[in-house]
Write a protein that holds these residues in place. Structure first.
Motif, PDB file in Angstrom:
ATOM      1  N   ILE A 189     -31.359  38.260 -65.019  1.00  0.00           N
ATOM      2  CA  ILE A 189     -30.885  38.482 -63.654  1.00  0.00           C
ATOM      3  C   ILE A 189     -29.902  39.657 -63.611  1.00  0.00           C
ATOM      4  N   LYS A 190     -29.020  39.717 -64.601  1.00  0.00           N
ATOM      5  CA  LYS A 190     -28.056  40.809 -64.645  1.00  0.00           C
ATOM      6  C   LYS A 190     -28.750  42.159 -64.761  1.00  0.00           C
ATOM      7  N   SER A 191     -29.790  42.234 -65.594  1.00  0.00           N
ATOM      8  CA  SER A 191     -30.510  43.500 -65.759  1.00  0.00           C
ATOM      9  C   SER A 191     -31.259  43.883 -64.489  1.00  0.00           C
ATOM     10  N   GLU A 192     -31.673  42.894 -63.700  1.00  0.00           N
ATOM     11  CA  GLU A 192     -32.359  43.173 -62.442  1.00  0.00           C
ATOM     12  C   GLU A 192     -31.386  43.586 -61.350  1.00  0.00           C
ATOM     13  N   GLY A 193     -30.132  43.150 -61.457  1.00  0.00           N
ATOM     14  CA  GLY A 193     -29.132  43.469 -60.440  1.00  0.00           C
ATOM     15  C   GLY A 193     -28.844  42.262 -59.573  1.00  0.00           C
ATOM     16  N   ILE A 194     -27.738  41.569 -59.854  1.00  0.00           N
ATOM     17  CA  ILE A 194     -27.413  40.322 -59.145  1.00  0.00           C
ATOM     18  C   ILE A 194     -27.272  40.556 -57.644  1.00  0.00           C
ATOM     19  N   ARG A 195     -26.553  41.595 -57.298  1.00  0.00           N
ATOM     20  CA  ARG A 195     -26.275  41.828 -55.884  1.00  0.00           C
ATOM     21  C   ARG A 195     -27.546  42.162 -55.106  1.00  0.00           C
ATOM     22  N   GLN A 196     -28.360  43.070 -55.632  1.00  0.00           N
ATOM     23  CA  GLN A 196     -29.580  43.449 -54.927  1.00  0.00           C
ATOM     24  C   GLN A 196     -30.590  42.317 -54.904  1.00  0.00           C
ATOM     25  N   MET A 197     -30.597  41.503 -55.949  1.00  0.00           N
ATOM     26  CA  MET A 197     -31.579  40.430 -56.049  1.00  0.00           C
ATOM     27  C   MET A 197     -31.253  39.277 -55.104  1.00  0.00           C
ATOM     28  N   PHE A 198     -29.988  38.859 -55.057  1.00  0.00           N
ATOM     29  CA  PHE A 198     -29.627  37.657 -54.311  1.00  0.00           C
ATOM     30  C   PHE A 198     -29.064  37.933 -52.918  1.00  0.00           C
ATOM     31  N   PHE A 199     -28.347  39.013 -52.750  1.00  0.00           N
ATOM     32  CA  PHE A 199     -27.839  39.314 -51.411  1.00  0.00           C
ATOM     33  C   PHE A 199     -27.936  40.795 -51.125  1.00  0.00           C
ATOM     34  N   PRO A 200     -29.176  41.304 -50.968  1.00  0.00           N
ATOM     35  CA  PRO A 200     -29.383  42.729 -50.685  1.00  0.00           C
ATOM     36  C   PRO A 200     -28.770  43.179 -49.366  1.00  0.00           C
ATOM     37  N   VAL A 201     -28.526  42.226 -48.454  1.00  0.00           N
ATOM     38  CA  VAL A 201     -27.959  42.614 -47.157  1.00  0.00           C
ATOM     39  C   VAL A 201     -26.552  43.165 -47.295  1.00  0.00           C
ATOM     40  N   THR A 202     -25.914  42.977 -48.447  1.00  0.00           N
ATOM     41  CA  THR A 202     -24.576  43.524 -48.657  1.00  0.00           C
ATOM     42  C   THR A 202     -24.616  44.952 -49.201  1.00  0.00           C
ATOM     43  N   VAL A 203     -25.832  45.459 -49.462  1.00  0.00           N
ATOM     44  CA  VAL A 203     -25.979  46.836 -49.972  1.00  0.00           C
ATOM     45  C   VAL A 203     -26.231  47.754 -48.789  1.00  0.00           C
ATOM     46  N   SER A 204     -25.474  48.832 -48.705  1.00  0.00           N
ATOM     47  CA  SER A 204     -25.570  49.711 -47.542  1.00  0.00           C
ATOM     48  C   SER A 204     -26.964  50.295 -47.362  1.00  0.00           C
ATOM     49  N   ALA A 205     -27.681  50.550 -48.491  1.00  0.00           N
ATOM     50  CA  ALA A 205     -29.023  51.132 -48.389  1.00  0.00           C
ATOM     51  C   ALA A 205     -29.991  50.217 -47.649  1.00  0.00           C
ATOM     52  N   TYR A 206     -29.686  48.935 -47.592  1.00  0.00           N
ATOM     53  CA  TYR A 206     -30.541  47.964 -46.903  1.00  0.00           C
ATOM     54  C   TYR A 206     -30.714  48.327 -45.431  1.00  0.00           C
ATOM     55  N   TYR A 207     -29.710  48.991 -44.877  1.00  0.00           N
ATOM     56  CA  TYR A 207     -29.692  49.269 -43.438  1.00  0.00           C
ATOM     57  C   TYR A 207     -30.084  50.710 -43.099  1.00  0.00           C
ATOM     58  N   ARG A 208     -30.589  51.452 -44.092  1.00  0.00           N
ATOM     59  CA  ARG A 208     -30.962  52.834 -43.828  1.00  0.00           C
ATOM     60  C   ARG A 208     -32.045  52.898 -42.759  1.00  0.00           C
ATOM     61  N   THR A 209     -31.880  53.810 -41.829  1.00  0.00           N
ATOM     62  CA  THR A 209     -32.873  54.019 -40.780  1.00  0.00           C
ATOM     63  C   THR A 209     -33.541  55.369 -40.985  1.00  0.00           C
ATOM     64  N   PRO A 210     -34.737  55.554 -40.452  1.00  0.00           N
ATOM     65  CA  PRO A 210     -35.437  56.826 -40.641  1.00  0.00           C
ATOM     66  C   PRO A 210     -34.614  57.993 -40.099  1.00  0.00           C
ATOM     67  N   PRO A 211     -34.499  59.097 -40.839  1.00  0.00           N
ATOM     68  CA  PRO A 211     -33.754  60.268 -40.356  1.00  0.00           C
ATOM     69  C   PRO A 211     -34.354  60.791 -39.057  1.00  0.00           C
ATOM     70  N   THR A 212     -33.518  61.083 -38.099  1.00  0.00           N
ATOM     71  CA  THR A 212     -34.011  61.512 -36.782  1.00  0.00           C
ATOM     72  C   THR A 212     -34.787  62.818 -36.857  1.00  0.00           C
ATOM     73  N   ASN A 213     -34.424  63.684 -37.813  1.00  0.00           N
ATOM     74  CA  ASN A 213     -35.121  64.967 -37.912  1.00  0.00           C
ATOM     75  C   ASN A 213     -36.489  64.862 -38.581  1.00  0.00           C
ATOM     76  N   LEU A 214     -36.851  63.637 -39.075  1.00  0.00           N
ATOM     77  CA  LEU A 214     -38.154  63.455 -39.698  1.00  0.00           C
ATOM     78  C   LEU A 214     -39.079  62.595 -38.849  1.00  0.00           C
ATOM     79  N   HIS A 215     -38.605  62.178 -37.666  1.00  0.00           N
ATOM     80  CA  HIS A 215     -39.406  61.318 -36.793  1.00  0.00           C
ATOM     81  C   HIS A 215     -40.577  62.084 -36.196  1.00  0.00           C
ATOM     82  N   ASP A 216     -41.527  61.280 -35.684  1.00  0.00           N
ATOM     83  CA  ASP A 216     -42.597  61.879 -34.883  1.00  0.00           C
ATOM     84  C   ASP A 216     -41.984  62.500 -33.634  1.00  0.00           C
TER      85      ASP A 216
END
Length: 522
Positions: free
Chosen positions: A495-522
């Motif tokens: 579990i440690k090698s996989e990443g405890i934080r990302q594995m069990f509570f990914p919502v606490t990682v800022s990258a979880y909330y990344r949205t598509p860049p506006t300059n790359l949208h359709d």
């Protein structure tokens, strides 16, 4: 001392639950580019013939991951250039069992017809054997479409069908060639340098290069920190014209020193994989391997398969393959991404590799779907950090289960390890929720980290209970304490090698909330 170890193990497992339920933290993910002078990246100006200025994505490798990814992205309208070292039908002894969870992802990608017309066999679960006893463990498929099950097949046939499916799309260019290096300009990957089948050196460019060149990848060092472990090898045989004791079930024998697998790969063939622990194999060339298989392995094979097993050994077509595991540890790199076994591997005992790869492909396709322009490499890199976080709960659950189950299933002279192995067999034999939960994890139908931890320690506690009832003794209490301690020592490092934080509570990682860049949208 025994009581302290028991309490320590219980506290450790409770802490995991507390963290899962109540843990919260934030941390900004940084996009970093790893650069070395000898990492397979060319940083000089391009001097070779340059092609494909209109390609959106280059995919290196056309195995299961590469071919499926090419089809998925081309269906979204992407112009895809796939470069594969060898387009002949592969001949491998692994990658032959697709779990039901992986088959659902195949349906989601529109590739389910790739298991047709290759004599693929449906698989409905596993039969587990230990010391002359056996138990049948069925996939929990009652509430799922009747067509959904596991599928087993010749790996090469499956890959060829996927290549045909991908190359049938007008925006896919499938080419045979050997990629020798990634091309970098201003710390951004711009494409690849490769040799064609005829030996011509070419350069292909695209805004995004996805490396899917398999477990022996020679490009991964520039894109991740590869910590490859080889705990064992699989020795493969094909048994012909015989029937498994349980039709359409995989068979796992908890042998000594390690597991033996049987599963159908066609209507007339059964694959046998013998796990041989360690780095060194008995020699196939001088007959040592055949003697090992006949003297050590054959007596542990179910009687229904024994004669066919001996015949397969005598036939002499004995193959071997290193069993590799490698946690995903990427360097977020503008212009490039890793996928498949080049990116993340686990012990193939549970047959979870294709399920992880197909799940990753569905996720990446969905992340790229709102983007029209991929040319802003830095913005795209930062956005795709979410891929590494969002994939973790599913991938890490399957990875952790594979590593933990392999260690539990291997024979050991240690009394506590023996008890854990027996407890696992007896726990699964109880049926109901005790087998449905673990099999749902293994099949990829319910890949939840919390469920994995709960069942793993439930097995350990069940083993302790068997030791202490009806009359506990100092010796039994000591073995029970060591059982809990050993279980913790198996699962927590994985579990440690996989990443405890990302594995069990990914919502606490800022990258979880990344949205598509506006300059790359359709």
């Amino acid at each position: 001392m025994g009581c302290e170890c028991i309490v320590g193990g219980i506290i450790a497992s409770c802490l995991v639950l507390v963290f899962v339920l109540y843990g919260s933290a934030t941390k900004k993910a940084k996009c970093s580019v790893h650069a070395e002078t000898n990492d397979g990246i060319i940083r000089t100006s391009l001097q070779n013939h340059e092609i494909s200025a209109t390609t959106d994505i280059i995919i290196v490798g056309a195995g299961v991951a590469g071919a499926a990814l090419a089809y998925a992205l081309a269906k979204e309208g992407r112009r895809v250039h796939v470069i594969e070292r060898d387009l002949a039908e592969p001949d491998r002894i692994v990658g032959e069992l697709l779990q039901p969870g992986g088959y659902l992802k195949l349906i989601e990608l529109g590739l389910q017809d790739c298991v047709r017309e290759i004599d693929a066999q449906q698989v409905f679960g596993y039969a587990l054997y230990k010391d002359g006893k056996n138990t049948k463990l069925s996939y929990p498929l009652e509430k799922i479409d009747s067509d959904v099950s596991g599928r087993s097949f010749h790996n090469g046939r499956f890959i060829q069908r996927m290549r045909e499916k991908a190359s049938s799309l007008p925006t896919v260019k499938l080419e045979q060639g050997t990629v020798t290096s990634l091309l970098e300009e201003n710390k951004t990957i711009k494409g690849v340098h490769y040799k064609t089948k005829s030996g011509q050196e070419l350069t292909a460019k695209a805004p995004l290069t996805i490396v899917c060149d398999g477990c022996f990848s020679n490009l991964r060092r520039s894109l991740c920190n590869p910590k490859v472990d080889v705990p064992s090898h699989f020795v493969g045989l094909v048994l012909e014209n015989c029937n498994l004791p349980y039709a359409n079930y995989g068979h796992v024998i908890l042998g000594d020193p390690s597991p033996i697998l049987f599963y159908p790969i066609s209507s007339t063939e059964i694959r046998c994989l013998v796990d041989v622990p360690g780095q060194k194999l008995p020699s196939i060339g001088n007959g040592d391997m055949a003697r090992y298989l006949k003297t050590v392995v054959a007596p542990q094979v179910p009687p229904e398969l024994h004669d066919s097993f001996i015949a397969a050994v005598d036939k002499g077509n004995i193959r071997s393959m290193p069993n590799r595991s490698m946690p995903a540890s990427p360097y977020p790199t503008p212009g490039a991404l890793l996928m498949g076994d080049a990116f993340n591997m686990r012990h193939p005992l549970t047959g979870g590799g294709m399920t992880v790869a197909l799940s990753d492909i569905v996720l990446l396709r969905n992340l790229l779907r709102p983007l029209h322009d991929l040319h802003d490499a830095n913005a795209l890199c930062k956005y795709l950090e979410s891929f590494y976080t969002l994939r973790k709960p599913v991938a890490s659950t399957i990875n952790t289960l594979a590593g933990a189950l392999y260690k539990v299933f291997c024979a050991s002279p240690d009394p506590a390890s023996k008890e854990m192995r027996q407890a696992c067999f007896d726990y699964l034999s109880l049926g109901g929720v005790f087998s449905d939960g673990p099999i749902a994890l293994l099949s990829g139908l319910n890949p939840r980290p919390l469920s994995l931890v709960l069942h793993f320690f439930a097995v350990a506690i069940y083993g302790v209970g068997r030791l202490l009832i009806p009359f506990p003794s100092i010796k039994r209490m000591w073995i029970g304490a060591r059982l809990i301690s050993g279980a913790s020592a198996i699962i927590f490092p994985i579990i440690k090698s996989e990443g405890i934080r990302q594995m069990f509570f990914p919502v606490t990682v800022s990258a979880y909330y990344r949205t598509p860049p506006t300059n790359l949208h359709d």
